[in-house]
Design an enzyme around this catalytic site. Sequence first.
Site, short mmCIF file in Angstrom:
data_model
loop_
_atom_site.label_atom_id
_atom_site.label_comp_id
_atom_site.label_asym_id
_atom_site.label_seq_id
_atom_site.Cartn_x
_atom_site.Cartn_y
_atom_site.Cartn_z
N ARG A 58 -15.14 -15.12 15.65
CA ARG A 58 -14.18 -16.04 15.02
C ARG A 58 -14.88 -16.94 14.00
O ARG A 58 -14.27 -17.41 13.03
CB ARG A 58 -13.46 -16.90 16.08
CG ARG A 58 -12.53 -17.93 15.46
CD ARG A 58 -11.52 -18.52 16.42
NE ARG A 58 -12.10 -18.99 17.65
CZ ARG A 58 -12.82 -20.11 17.78
NH1 ARG A 58 -13.07 -20.88 16.73
NH2 ARG A 58 -13.31 -20.46 18.95
N TYR A 111 6.88 -15.11 -2.51
CA TYR A 111 7.19 -14.32 -1.32
C TYR A 111 7.96 -15.20 -0.31
O TYR A 111 7.53 -16.33 -0.03
CB TYR A 111 5.88 -13.78 -0.72
CG TYR A 111 6.06 -13.07 0.60
CD1 TYR A 111 6.94 -12.00 0.72
CD2 TYR A 111 5.36 -13.47 1.73
CE1 TYR A 111 7.13 -11.35 1.92
CE2 TYR A 111 5.53 -12.82 2.94
CZ TYR A 111 6.43 -11.76 3.03
OH TYR A 111 6.60 -11.13 4.23
N ASP A 183 -1.42 -16.95 -6.09
CA ASP A 183 -1.29 -15.74 -5.26
C ASP A 183 -1.34 -14.56 -6.23
O ASP A 183 -0.43 -14.35 -7.03
CB ASP A 183 0.04 -15.78 -4.49
CG ASP A 183 0.20 -14.59 -3.55
OD1 ASP A 183 -0.38 -13.54 -3.83
OD2 ASP A 183 0.94 -14.72 -2.55
N LYS A 208 -1.77 -5.18 0.55
CA LYS A 208 -1.18 -4.53 -0.62
C LYS A 208 -2.24 -3.77 -1.43
O LYS A 208 -2.89 -2.91 -0.89
CB LYS A 208 -0.44 -5.59 -1.44
CG LYS A 208 0.41 -6.54 -0.58
CD LYS A 208 1.59 -5.83 0.05
CE LYS A 208 2.21 -6.50 1.25
NZ LYS A 208 2.21 -7.92 1.42
N1 LCS Z 1 1.95 -13.07 -0.81
C1 LCS Z 1 2.71 -12.12 -1.40
C2 LCS Z 1 2.90 -12.13 -2.88
C3 LCS Z 1 3.29 -11.12 -0.61
O1 LCS Z 1 4.02 -10.19 -1.22
C4 LCS Z 1 3.10 -11.15 0.80
C5 LCS Z 1 3.73 -10.14 1.67
C6 LCS Z 1 2.32 -12.17 1.36
C7 LCS Z 1 1.75 -13.11 0.53
C8 LCS Z 1 2.08 -12.24 2.85
O2 LCS Z 1 1.18 -11.24 3.20
P1 LCS Z 1 1.14 -10.49 4.63
O3 LCS Z 1 0.99 -11.53 5.68
O4 LCS Z 1 2.40 -9.72 4.77
O5 LCS Z 1 -0.09 -9.64 4.50
N2 LCS Z 1 4.75 -9.41 1.04
C9 LCS Z 1 5.52 -8.51 1.58
C10 LCS Z 1 6.56 -7.89 0.89
O6 LCS Z 1 6.90 -8.13 -0.26
N3 LCS Z 1 7.10 -7.00 1.66
O7 LCS Z 1 6.56 -7.00 2.93
C11 LCS Z 1 5.50 -7.98 2.96
#
Ligand code: LCS
Length: 393
Positions: A58, A111, A183, A208
């Site tokens: 951790r 998001y 972001d 992603k």
């Molecule tokens: N920032 C952006 C721009 C995102 O698109 C997402 C997730 C996150 C942060 C959060 O990331 P995660 O915890 O899911 O790794 N976006 C998603 C979307 O557009 N569809 O499913 C998840």
Amino acid sequence: MDTKKTGFNSKLIHSGAVEESMGSAVSPIYQTSTFKFEDADQGARRFQGKEGGYIYTRLGNPNLDDLATALTDLEEGYGAVVTSSGMAAVNDVYMALLGSGDHMISHNAVYGPSRGIMETFYPKYGVESTFIDCSDIENIKRSIKPNTRLLYLETPANPTLKLTDIEAASKLAHEHNILVCVDNTFCSPYLQKPLKLGADIVLHSMTKFINGHADIVGGAVIAKTKEILDKLVYVMKNVGFNMDPHQAWLTRRGLKTMAIRIERAQENAIKVAEFLESHPKVKWVLYPGLDSFPQKDLVEKQMAGPGAMMSFELKGGIVAGKQVMDHVKLALLAVSLGGIETLIQHPASMTHAVLGQKERMEAGISDGLVRLSVGIEDVEDIITDLDQALSFA
Ligand code: LCS
């Protein structure tokens, strides 16, 4: 070799922090929760920060450092933390940089949960926020208060693809001692380098483009300075936002092919966007690579390419959009984005359902908006698939 001096593609392959072991070309996975000390004094020295080396996963692990080092090199930052999800990265930034009495400004179409948690959870810790259209710098200027500490941008924004001028926004924010976080999930450092444009912090959902294979969930935050990094690390370690070593190892592996994946996905996306825009059932397409994209100049200014994400609306609205989503055969009807497979989803009822109808309308997330993440399949197959699905609309 000093990977700080190599080109981007060499960094993708060779940047890292795990030392070679038994000549293996690929770093081993340190799948361990803890690390043994040579003696009690060494354990004490490590805990007191008088000696480097690992203690407990951790608090740090070679695979996590390996990935964080590569991301630092790629984003040209001071250092990075890697987290168990993109949302852990978002919350690492919020917790590390905001406290009771502070105010944050952000774009209205980030998001869904990045906005949702700020509006529903952080107020109980005394943090205020204002979500506005940050593509207009004057809106940001008007929203600045004496207690504004953070400008949290997402550009291109999910799912409207709206861009914010990172350089202009950072200049304005810094005149008011406000930190800027971007972001960069939709671009990756291959297409956009926010720190070079003036931002202080870059954030990723590594689920992603960075990992790219739809087999892990992960996040990262890259800081421009030691002062910011120290705050992020403190929260990461003590709240427990860290990744698992195997998750970090898989992500490091996925990262190696990121440039060629994005090149191919982008090449496909340009053709898919042109196909959709010329289709008689399509009302509009928002894609930074189209001539019709309203912020074309800003694409040229701050992005190295238009990427692989787009949104469109059909003339038949959501009823028609649902028909398309229900009839795709190659594309997956699924959330997430930036992977090798083409994904289609409906933000108003899925990724951005957490926002109210009014907030979605203000942010430009119409009920008929369909989001497409173009993958690296044969583009002819993607277009054939969308074409047959559109015949049901
Ligand atoms: N920032 C952006 C721009 C995102 O698109 C997402 C997730 C996150 C942060 C959060 O990331 P995660 O915890 O899911 O790794 N976006 C998603 C979307 O557009 N569809 O499913 C998840």
